[in-house]
Design a protein around this motif. Sequence first.
Motif, PDB file in Angstrom:
ATOM      1  N   VAL A  75      18.769  83.443 -17.633  1.00 48.00           N
ATOM      2  CA  VAL A  75      17.554  83.249 -18.421  1.00 48.00           C
ATOM      3  C   VAL A  75      17.890  82.600 -19.758  1.00 48.00           C
ATOM      4  CG1 VAL A  75      15.622  84.389 -19.591  1.00 48.00           C
ATOM      5  CG2 VAL A  75      16.384  85.208 -17.344  1.00 48.00           C
ATOM      6  N   LEU A  76      17.243  81.464 -20.021  1.00 49.98           N
ATOM      7  CA  LEU A  76      17.314  80.800 -21.327  1.00 49.98           C
ATOM      8  C   LEU A  76      15.995  81.047 -22.037  1.00 49.98           C
ATOM      9  CD1 LEU A  76      18.189  78.808 -23.541  1.00 49.98           C
ATOM     10  CD2 LEU A  76      17.515  76.932 -22.021  1.00 49.98           C
ATOM     11  N   ILE A  77      16.027  81.825 -23.115  1.00 46.76           N
ATOM     12  CA  ILE A  77      14.820  82.092 -23.901  1.00 46.76           C
ATOM     13  C   ILE A  77      14.580  80.929 -24.853  1.00 46.76           C
ATOM     14  CG2 ILE A  77      13.899  83.490 -25.796  1.00 46.76           C
ATOM     15  CD1 ILE A  77      14.992  85.945 -24.460  1.00 46.76           C
ATOM     16  N   ILE A  78      13.314  80.489 -24.940  1.00 42.23           N
ATOM     17  CA  ILE A  78      12.902  79.545 -25.973  1.00 42.23           C
ATOM     18  C   ILE A  78      11.795  80.226 -26.764  1.00 42.23           C
ATOM     19  CG2 ILE A  78      13.572  77.439 -24.753  1.00 42.23           C
ATOM     20  CD1 ILE A  78      10.636  77.199 -23.846  1.00 42.23           C
ATOM     21  N   SER A  79      11.928  80.258 -28.083  1.00 40.00           N
ATOM     22  CA  SER A  79      10.954  81.028 -28.854  1.00 40.00           C
ATOM     23  C   SER A  79      10.880  80.554 -30.292  1.00 40.00           C
ATOM     24  CB  SER A  79      11.334  82.516 -28.834  1.00 40.00           C
ATOM     25  OG  SER A  79      10.440  83.275 -29.613  1.00 40.00           O
ATOM     26  N   ALA A  80       9.685  80.732 -30.891  1.00 36.31           N
ATOM     27  CA  ALA A  80       9.519  80.489 -32.324  1.00 36.31           C
ATOM     28  C   ALA A  80       9.984  81.681 -33.141  1.00 36.31           C
ATOM     29  CB  ALA A  80       8.046  80.188 -32.625  1.00 36.31           C
ATOM     30  N   ARG A  81      10.317  82.764 -32.477  1.00 37.47           N
ATOM     31  CA  ARG A  81      10.813  83.961 -33.160  1.00 37.47           C
ATOM     32  C   ARG A  81      12.293  83.764 -33.451  1.00 37.47           C
ATOM     33  NH1 ARG A  81       8.190  88.305 -28.838  1.00 37.47           N
ATOM     34  NH2 ARG A  81       6.049  87.471 -28.902  1.00 37.47           N
ATOM     35  N   ASP A  82      12.587  83.285 -34.661  1.00 36.84           N
ATOM     36  CA  ASP A  82      13.936  82.812 -34.948  1.00 36.84           C
ATOM     37  C   ASP A  82      14.764  83.762 -35.801  1.00 36.84           C
ATOM     38  OD1 ASP A  82      12.549  82.523 -37.278  1.00 36.84           O
ATOM     39  OD2 ASP A  82      13.092  80.427 -37.629  1.00 36.84           O
ATOM     40  N   THR A  83      14.328  85.024 -35.957  1.00 34.48           N
ATOM     41  CA  THR A  83      15.124  85.956 -36.737  1.00 34.48           C
ATOM     42  C   THR A  83      16.296  86.467 -35.902  1.00 34.48           C
ATOM     43  OG1 THR A  83      13.875  87.917 -36.068  1.00 34.48           O
ATOM     44  CG2 THR A  83      13.064  86.675 -37.986  1.00 34.48           C
ATOM     45  N   LEU A  84      17.334  86.936 -36.594  1.00 29.75           N
ATOM     46  CA  LEU A  84      18.501  87.460 -35.902  1.00 29.75           C
ATOM     47  C   LEU A  84      18.127  88.655 -35.033  1.00 29.75           C
ATOM     48  CD1 LEU A  84      21.518  87.557 -35.342  1.00 29.75           C
ATOM     49  CD2 LEU A  84      21.819  88.829 -37.485  1.00 29.75           C
ATOM     50  N   GLU A  93      18.202  92.527 -23.966  1.00 28.38           N
ATOM     51  CA  GLU A  93      17.315  92.784 -22.825  1.00 28.38           C
ATOM     52  C   GLU A  93      17.751  92.024 -21.576  1.00 28.38           C
ATOM     53  OE1 GLU A  93      15.121  94.992 -22.501  1.00 28.38           O
ATOM     54  OE2 GLU A  93      14.862  95.644 -24.569  1.00 28.38           O
ATOM     55  N   GLY A  94      18.763  91.185 -21.722  1.00 27.32           N
ATOM     56  CA  GLY A  94      19.328  90.547 -20.538  1.00 27.32           C
ATOM     57  C   GLY A  94      19.272  89.041 -20.496  1.00 27.32           C
ATOM     58  N   ALA A  95      18.834  88.391 -21.578  1.00 25.87           N
ATOM     59  CA  ALA A  95      18.859  86.930 -21.606  1.00 25.87           C
ATOM     60  C   ALA A  95      20.300  86.438 -21.693  1.00 25.87           C
ATOM     61  CB  ALA A  95      18.057  86.404 -22.787  1.00 25.87           C
ATOM     62  N   ASP A  96      20.522  85.252 -21.166  1.00 25.91           N
ATOM     63  CA  ASP A  96      21.858  84.655 -21.217  1.00 25.91           C
ATOM     64  C   ASP A  96      22.026  83.715 -22.396  1.00 25.91           C
ATOM     65  OD1 ASP A  96      23.138  85.333 -18.358  1.00 25.91           O
ATOM     66  OD2 ASP A  96      21.006  84.943 -18.118  1.00 25.91           O
ATOM     67  N   ASP A  97      20.915  83.231 -22.935  1.00 30.53           N
ATOM     68  CA  ASP A  97      20.966  82.271 -24.036  1.00 30.53           C
ATOM     69  C   ASP A  97      19.632  82.306 -24.768  1.00 30.53           C
ATOM     70  OD1 ASP A  97      21.959  80.342 -25.716  1.00 30.53           O
ATOM     71  OD2 ASP A  97      22.387  78.876 -24.150  1.00 30.53           O
ATOM     72  N   TYR A  98      19.619  81.824 -26.011  1.00 29.63           N
ATOM     73  CA  TYR A  98      18.419  81.905 -26.854  1.00 29.63           C
ATOM     74  C   TYR A  98      18.341  80.643 -27.693  1.00 29.63           C
ATOM     75  CZ  TYR A  98      14.862  84.463 -29.613  1.00 29.63           C
ATOM     76  OH  TYR A  98      13.697  84.902 -30.202  1.00 29.63           O
ATOM     77  N   LEU A  99      17.239  79.946 -27.596  1.00 28.35           N
ATOM     78  CA  LEU A  99      17.053  78.692 -28.326  1.00 28.35           C
ATOM     79  C   LEU A  99      15.754  78.773 -29.118  1.00 28.35           C
ATOM     80  CD1 LEU A  99      18.116  75.813 -28.797  1.00 28.35           C
ATOM     81  CD2 LEU A  99      16.847  75.104 -26.769  1.00 28.35           C
ATOM     82  N   CYS A 100      15.841  78.509 -30.423  1.00 26.36           N
ATOM     83  CA  CYS A 100      14.682  78.648 -31.307  1.00 26.36           C
ATOM     84  C   CYS A 100      13.881  77.351 -31.387  1.00 26.36           C
ATOM     85  CB  CYS A 100      15.129  79.061 -32.713  1.00 26.36           C
ATOM     86  SG  CYS A 100      15.816  80.720 -32.784  1.00 26.36           S
ATOM     87  N   LYS A 101      12.558  77.487 -31.400  1.00 31.85           N
ATOM     88  CA  LYS A 101      11.656  76.352 -31.633  1.00 31.85           C
ATOM     89  C   LYS A 101      11.604  76.058 -33.128  1.00 31.85           C
ATOM     90  CE  LYS A 101       8.567  77.633 -27.796  1.00 31.85           C
ATOM     91  NZ  LYS A 101       7.182  78.022 -27.435  1.00 31.85           N
ATOM     92  N   ILE A 173      26.976  74.266 -33.572  1.00 30.06           N
ATOM     93  CA  ILE A 173      26.795  75.485 -34.362  1.00 30.06           C
ATOM     94  C   ILE A 173      25.822  76.425 -33.670  1.00 30.06           C
ATOM     95  CG2 ILE A 173      25.742  76.390 -36.490  1.00 30.06           C
ATOM     96  CD1 ILE A 173      27.000  73.970 -37.940  1.00 30.06           C
ATOM     97  N   ASP A 174      24.714  75.880 -33.181  1.00 28.77           N
ATOM     98  CA  ASP A 174      23.711  76.704 -32.500  1.00 28.77           C
ATOM     99  C   ASP A 174      24.301  77.338 -31.252  1.00 28.77           C
ATOM    100  OD1 ASP A 174      21.124  77.751 -32.519  1.00 28.77           O
ATOM    101  OD2 ASP A 174      20.456  76.306 -31.020  1.00 28.77           O
ATOM    102  N   ARG A 175      25.113  76.573 -30.535  1.00 33.41           N
ATOM    103  CA  ARG A 175      25.748  77.094 -29.325  1.00 33.41           C
ATOM    104  C   ARG A 175      26.715  78.220 -29.644  1.00 33.41           C
ATOM    105  NH1 ARG A 175      24.998  78.562 -24.481  1.00 33.41           N
ATOM    106  NH2 ARG A 175      26.942  78.897 -23.381  1.00 33.41           N
ATOM    107  N   LEU A 176      27.518  78.052 -30.689  1.00 39.67           N
ATOM    108  CA  LEU A 176      28.522  79.052 -31.039  1.00 39.67           C
ATOM    109  C   LEU A 176      27.920  80.254 -31.744  1.00 39.67           C
ATOM    110  CD1 LEU A 176      31.493  76.847 -32.330  1.00 39.67           C
ATOM    111  CD2 LEU A 176      31.051  77.667 -30.012  1.00 39.67           C
ATOM    112  N   SER A 177      26.712  80.115 -32.279  1.00 41.56           N
ATOM    113  CA  SER A 177      26.104  81.188 -33.079  1.00 41.56           C
ATOM    114  C   SER A 177      25.127  82.042 -32.281  1.00 41.56           C
ATOM    115  CB  SER A 177      25.361  80.594 -34.279  1.00 41.56           C
ATOM    116  OG  SER A 177      26.234  79.854 -35.104  1.00 41.56           O
ATOM    117  N   THR A 178      25.152  81.951 -30.966  1.00 44.50           N
ATOM    118  CA  THR A 178      24.188  82.665 -30.135  1.00 44.50           C
ATOM    119  C   THR A 178      24.174  84.151 -30.434  1.00 44.50           C
ATOM    120  OG1 THR A 178      24.430  81.053 -28.358  1.00 44.50           O
ATOM    121  CG2 THR A 178      23.486  83.164 -27.769  1.00 44.50           C
ATOM    122  N   MET A 179      25.318  84.746 -30.658  1.00 46.34           N
ATOM    123  CA  MET A 179      25.391  86.183 -30.907  1.00 46.34           C
ATOM    124  C   MET A 179      25.290  86.534 -32.383  1.00 46.34           C
ATOM    125  SD  MET A 179      25.473  87.521 -27.971  1.00 46.34           S
ATOM    126  CE  MET A 179      25.865  89.216 -28.379  1.00 46.34           C
TER     127      MET A 179
END
Length: 227
Positions: A75-84, A93-101, A173-179
């Motif tokens: 699961v790749l999450i895409i969201s405007a919710r960009d807080t840590l 919750e089980g996503a594999d990746d997270y990308l902010c809008k 940077i975005d890729r390495l900063s996922t966590m």
Amino acid sequence: MKALIVEDNDNLARSMATALSEAGFNITVANDGAHALPMLVQGGFDLMVLDLGLPELDGISLLRKLRHQQNTIPVLIISARDTLDQRILGLEEGADDYLCKPFSLDEVVARALVRRAKHFGGETLSCGRLAFLPDAMELRIDGQPVTLHRRELEVMEYLMINQNRLVSKDQIIDRLSTMGEPVSYAAVETYISRIRKKIGYDFGLKTVRGLGYYLAPKEAPNQESDA
């Protein structure tokens, strides 16, 4: 590889569907989690691109239901919710990746390609004389392993997946900063410099001035660079 896009913004969903189709994905679109859930239960999808802000069954609730059912679809999450906190929640919750809008479509494709590489059993990535083994997290030149640190390996894997494509520092940077671990521009420059020293300078890893990095097989056309 079949991908399900769960996004209630029709224009964004169509744009992502077009970009991912051009990258080789077979795309289905759902505009809400309640619509997507029975499709996922039926199975057959290899990747889900999931918006969190959905009108009926929201993204986090859908993700929880899937993981409770032992559904392991990447699961790749895409969201405007960009807080840590939101990123951490999605990953916990089980996503594999997270990308902010907002994001670029190229970045969605790049993230999806990472997931595809993982999905297919760590299929070896090749670029000329370079080979990257995702399962072992190992880079080889002409079959011989090259000693790279963890972050250098992560950068190299990302470049290999995106070979023949321009990759910006922000994307790395975005890729390495996922966590949530901070990564600076200077750190990216250091990783690239170390990689070049360890693999040698004759492997098509170029710095495109002011834009980012470009990895291509040696025989590919040269790019204007400062490297």
